[in-house]
Design an enzyme around this catalytic site. Structure first.
Site, PDB file in Angstrom:
ATOM      1  N   GLY C  31     -42.483   9.291   5.787  1.00  0.00           N
ATOM      2  CA  GLY C  31     -42.281   8.149   4.904  1.00  0.00           C
ATOM      3  C   GLY C  31     -42.931   8.290   3.537  1.00  0.00           C
ATOM      4  O   GLY C  31     -42.656   7.499   2.643  1.00  0.00           O
ATOM      5  N   CYS C 240     -12.572  -3.774  15.159  1.00  0.00           N
ATOM      6  CA  CYS C 240     -11.864  -2.944  14.176  1.00  0.00           C
ATOM      7  C   CYS C 240     -10.364  -3.072  14.415  1.00  0.00           C
ATOM      8  O   CYS C 240      -9.902  -2.980  15.554  1.00  0.00           O
ATOM      9  CB  CYS C 240     -12.306  -1.485  14.331  1.00  0.00           C
ATOM     10  SG  CYS C 240     -11.264  -0.316  13.427  1.00  0.00           S
ATOM     11  N   CYS C 243      -9.174   0.603  15.863  1.00  0.00           N
ATOM     12  CA  CYS C 243      -9.619   1.175  17.133  1.00  0.00           C
ATOM     13  C   CYS C 243     -10.203   0.129  18.077  1.00  0.00           C
ATOM     14  O   CYS C 243     -10.581   0.456  19.203  1.00  0.00           O
ATOM     15  CB  CYS C 243     -10.634   2.301  16.904  1.00  0.00           C
ATOM     16  SG  CYS C 243     -12.281   1.696  16.502  1.00  0.00           S
ATOM     17  N   CYS C 265     -13.216   0.177  10.823  1.00  0.00           N
ATOM     18  CA  CYS C 265     -14.485   0.913  10.873  1.00  0.00           C
ATOM     19  C   CYS C 265     -14.759   1.617   9.548  1.00  0.00           C
ATOM     20  O   CYS C 265     -13.875   2.257   8.978  1.00  0.00           O
ATOM     21  CB  CYS C 265     -14.439   2.005  11.942  1.00  0.00           C
ATOM     22  SG  CYS C 265     -14.424   1.384  13.616  1.00  0.00           S
ATOM     23  N   CYS C 271     -13.945   6.099  14.249  1.00  0.00           N
ATOM     24  CA  CYS C 271     -12.708   5.348  14.457  1.00  0.00           C
ATOM     25  C   CYS C 271     -11.597   6.274  14.967  1.00  0.00           C
ATOM     26  O   CYS C 271     -10.887   5.948  15.917  1.00  0.00           O
ATOM     27  CB  CYS C 271     -12.295   4.693  13.144  1.00  0.00           C
ATOM     28  SG  CYS C 271     -11.048   3.419  13.302  1.00  0.00           S
TER      29      CYS C 271
END
Lengths: 202, 367, 294
Positions: C31, C240, C243, C265, C271
């Site tokens: 980080g 979606c 899909c 998606c 997808c």
């Protein structure tokens, strides 16, 4: 005294050897305690293991002051090889070194002699490259920390035997601290400053 | 039915072909050559070399041609090429005091040793469009004379001899030369890095900042001590032979501003300096740079720091036009994923706002 | 003329060494933003130069590279970067999340779980999470040094006071390994939980701002929040349309100027894999409903 002609070779393939060695080191630091292998073909000056030589050619250059311990500086071979292949300056003061090459880990100086970085720039620290007797046999060290899924066990013969106790200063110092890469032959294991020893046994 | 967009690769290739076509323009018009750009648009080439940090007229001309005259795009091309070049070392500091001067003026003295030399300048031209230039104009040959052997010492050195100006800091020849293209910048930055940043900085940005100091945002009472343009020798110290080897000569413009004096209980008052240097003939750039350099020294000289031009982080973080243009123009890239997330939040906040207002209205109606 | 010649993966070896050293420090200090001497790349700053430099420094001939922008392999900038590495490094490329060893991304984390051995490289515009609260690097660096993050909490709390919510929908700040507050790059906050305890190594490159940072595998990544205002994910509450997935982040596609739209998606590989496996959506516009998705 070696001449240039007798100087051990560097990498067989400068670009791809450095890349594959880097990935091994990166994987080692990203997965502390795991044993990674250096596959690159590399010449080694007397006293230097393959893993250490490959890491040196991968990460050292004229921007990285290098400190050598007594074993590494016993003959001028290592320093000359580093200068020839990596143009890396060898310095006498470990507190300004980017990397320290330790050939005789039993005589590892006090860690306080190396750079820990500052709170603002903890990255300005010395990375120790420590040659050890084995990274597959010996006492077990159970480790935890970032990069480790739960805990990891490293079996290694490490001198100084209290290395992990000494490295526990990393906990108090963090984010300052010392990162260590252990080398045996072509095997490497990294112990970054975030790794903690949970238990050690035989 | 909706089908996700495909064929982006074709679109990119076609866009590049179209760009190449547009770059060439009407094919009945002769193609511009690099020599023409280098010779006839020389000040543009100078700017690209300066802000591109690479002294190569031919490559700068190529960049201008490839960029269709877009100077920042040309600077970007040169910078990207420069980043791939190996580094052999740093040259010896060039001695501008020994410059083969083609133009040299000082506004602080009526005359100076070596004389005022007007040289090629727009300064006293009347800015009237010249229809003669529209085609086939052959100018008269310029007046020539033997190059003067007289020394042209820098005006600041003349002032320095009497201690009237602060001494120019002598660089420690053993100290490493700062290079912000090779080391990440950290603040506060030393003057060598500040000057490098300004030399690479956008001329327009520095011009505006320099101008702002004249208008009172960090005023430092400048005089154009000297502006000189000409050729200097470049030498590299070769370790193998043990002496400096000449590499050739380059054209430089140098501006030394003489600014308001300072003094303290221990130091007598003296003038201070602002410094500007650029490749080729780049007077506006070097003057602006010198004003901003002096402004950035405010802290060091014990002046109050408050104006934009005195703010090191602000100036150095925003002076680079390649960085600025990249980030401003990156807004052209798709951001629809973030936008969708923001849209969802906004709709939710609006719905809650409407519900809350409705509840208030109902309550008011009930009362 | 000084005609250019280029090295494997474009960068010269010295530049790669410098970037590699920065990457190792970044992994060792999760980080923390490691300054590095970012080079001018042949693409503009802000268009992925940080991600490209990181990828170029790690990429080898055995790698399989995937590049996505907004979750899609087919956005123009993703294509452009993929072509760059195809040309300069000759590496194999793929659109499959599972098959890739290195994935360079802008603004999304793939839906499919990443596995050990993979590296996810993020393109980062502004690496400093405190930058919008404090523009000075000298100040933000001090705050990180002291782990003094009160300012960030005040900002988030002001949002709650004003809007009733934390009004940050993307680039939502996280705390890494209980120490550094980190900007996850402008990914939607929907993706934040994927960073936590992830099996893959995550590397972040900011070229213009000259910073590299990292999250090692299996590292704690917590989205900043308050006990009474816990972090929530957001996705439009619809399956979606292609899909049928009801757990993926969705793009809103405007289909006409009368309010018509559909939701599909954003992760095109995810997808397509689902459609290939026999999943289908309604292929029609979704009802207009949204809610927080925890």
């Amino acid at each position: 005294m070696t001449t240039i002609a007798e100087m051990p070779a560097g990498f067989a393939d400068k670009v791809l050897s450095a890349q594959s060695t880097f990935r091994s080191v990166m994987d080692a630091i990203a997965r502390p305690g795991s044993v990674q292998r250096v596959a690159a073909d590399v010449g080694t000056p007397a006293g230097m293991m393959r893993g250490a030589a490959a890491i040196a050619l991968t990460l050292f250059d004229h921007d990285t002051p290098i400190w050598l311990d007594g074993a590494m500086s016993a003959t001028p071979d290592v320093a000359r090889w580093l200068k020839f292949h990596a143009s890396a300056p060898v310095v006498a003061d470990p507190s300004i070194a980017s990397f320290a090459l330790i050939g005789d880990a039993a005589n590892l100086p006090a860690l306080e002699r190396f750079a820990f970085g500052s709170s603002e720039y903890p990255d300005r620290s010395t990375t120790l490259i420590l040659q050890v007797d084995s990274l597959t046999q010996g006492p077990a060290f159970e480790l935890k920390g970032p990069g480790i899924d739960g805990s990891a066990v490293l079996q290694a013969m490490i001198k100084p035997s209290d290395l992990f106790q000494r490295l526990s200063i990393n906990e108090a110092l963090f984010p300052r601290g010392i990162d260590v890469v252990l080398v045996h032959d072509d095997s490497i294991v990294a112990i970054p400053r975030t790794t903690r020893l949970i238990a050690s046994g035989v | 039915m909706y089908v996700a967009v495909k064929g982006g690769e074709r679109a990119i290739e076609n866009a590049h072909r179209l760009l190449a076509h547009e770059r060439r323009g009407d094919r009945d018009v002769p193609e511009v050559t690099l020599a023409q750009i280098s010779e006839q648009l020389a000040l543009g080439v100078d700017r690209v070399m300066t802000e591109g940090s690479l002294y190569d007229r031919e490559l700068a001309a190529l960049a201008i041609k490839q960029a269709r005259g877009d100077m920042i795009e040309a600077i970007f091309l040169v910078r990207a090429f420069r980043a791939t070049l190996p580094r052999f070392g740093a040259t010896e500091p060039v001695n501008t005091g020994e410059m083969q001067v083609r133009r040299r003026i000082s506004s602080t003295f009526k005359d100076v040793p070596g004389g005022q030399i007007l040289g090629p300048t727009f300064d006293y031209t009347h800015r009237l469009l010249d229809p003669q230039l529209a085609e086939g104009f052959v100018p008269e040959q310029p007046e020539t004379a033997e190059a003067s052997q007289a020394a042209t010492p820098r005006v600041t050195d003349i002032l320095g001899r009497d201690g009237l100006i602060e001494s120019s800091p002598q660089a420690d020849s053993d100290a490493p030369v700062g290079d912000l293209t090779r080391e990440p910048l950290s603040f506060p930055a030393d003057r060598d890095l500040r000057l490098q940043n300004l030399a690479r900085g956008d001329e327009g940005f520095l011009l505006a900042l320099g101008y702002s100091t004249q208008r009172g945002y960090g005023r430092n009472h400048p005089f154009a001590g000297e502006i000189r343009f000409g050729e200097v020798e470049v030498e590299l110290f070769a370790e193998d032979v043990g002496f400096a080897v000449p590499l050739g000569s380059i054209e430089l413009t140098e501006c030394q501003m003489v600014n308001q004096f300072k003094g303290s209980t221990t130091e007598p008052p003296c003038f201070t300096r602002g410094y500007g240097l650029a490749f080729g003939q780049s007077e506006r750039k070097t003057m602006s740079m010198a004003l901003v350099d002096r402004a950035l020294r405010a802290g060091e000289l014990g002046e109050e720091v408050g104006a934009p031009a005195q703010d090191e982080e602000f100036v150095m973080s925003h002076s680079d036009n390649v960085q600025s243009t990249g980030f401003v123009e990156h807004l052209k890239l798709p951001h629809y994923v973030d936008f969708q997330s923001e849209l969802g939040l906004l709709r939710k906040l609006r719905q809650e706002f409407a519900e809350a207002n409705q509840a208030v209205e109902l309550q008011e109606a009930a009362e | 003329m000084n005609a250019p010649t280029y090295n494997f993966a474009y960068l010269d070896e010295q530049t790669k060494r410098m970037i590699r050293r920065a990457i190792l420090k970044a992994i060792a200090i999760p980080g923390y933003q490691v300054p590095f001497a970012s080079r001018e790349m042949p693409m503009p700053y802000g268009w992925g130069t940080g991600g490209v430099q990181v990828t170029a420094a790690i990429l080898g001939p055995d790698d399989v590279l995937k590049v996505i922008d907004q979750g899609s392999d087919d956005t123009t900038n993703a294509i452009s970067i993929r072509k760059f590495f195809g040309k300069t490094a000759g590496v194999a490329t793929t659109t499959s999340t599972t098959d890739a060893t290195v994935i360079q991304t802008r603004h999304r984390i793939p839906e499919a779980s990443l596995h050990a051995g993979q590296v996810l490289v993020y393109q980062v515009p502004i690496p400093e999470p405190l930058r919008f609260l404090e523009p000075r690097e000298t100040e933000t660096r001090r705050m990180h040094a002291l782990a003094e993050y009160g300012l960030m909490h005040v900002k988030l709390y002001e949002d709650i006071a004003r809007f009733g919510h934390i009004a940050t929908a993307y680039a939502y700040p996280v705390k890494v390994n209980a120490r550094y507050v980190m900007d996850p790059s402008p990914t939607p906050k929907f993706d934040n939980p994927k960073m936590d305890n992830c099996a893959a190594l995550q590397l972040f490159g900011a070229g213009r701002e000259k910073r590299i940072y990292a999250i090692p595998p299996y590292t704690t990544v917590v989205s900043l929040d308050f006990e009474d205002h816990p972090f929530t994910r957001y996705r439009f509450n619809a399956p979606c349309a292609l899909c049928g997935a009801d757990d993926s982040y969705l793009d809103e596609i405007v289909t006409d100027d009368k309010g018509g739209r559909m939701f599909v998606c954003s992760d095109t590989d995810f997808c397509e894999q689902r459609q290939a496996a026999g999943h289908h959506g309604t292929e029609s516009a979704a009802p207009h409903k949204e809610k927080a998705h925890v």
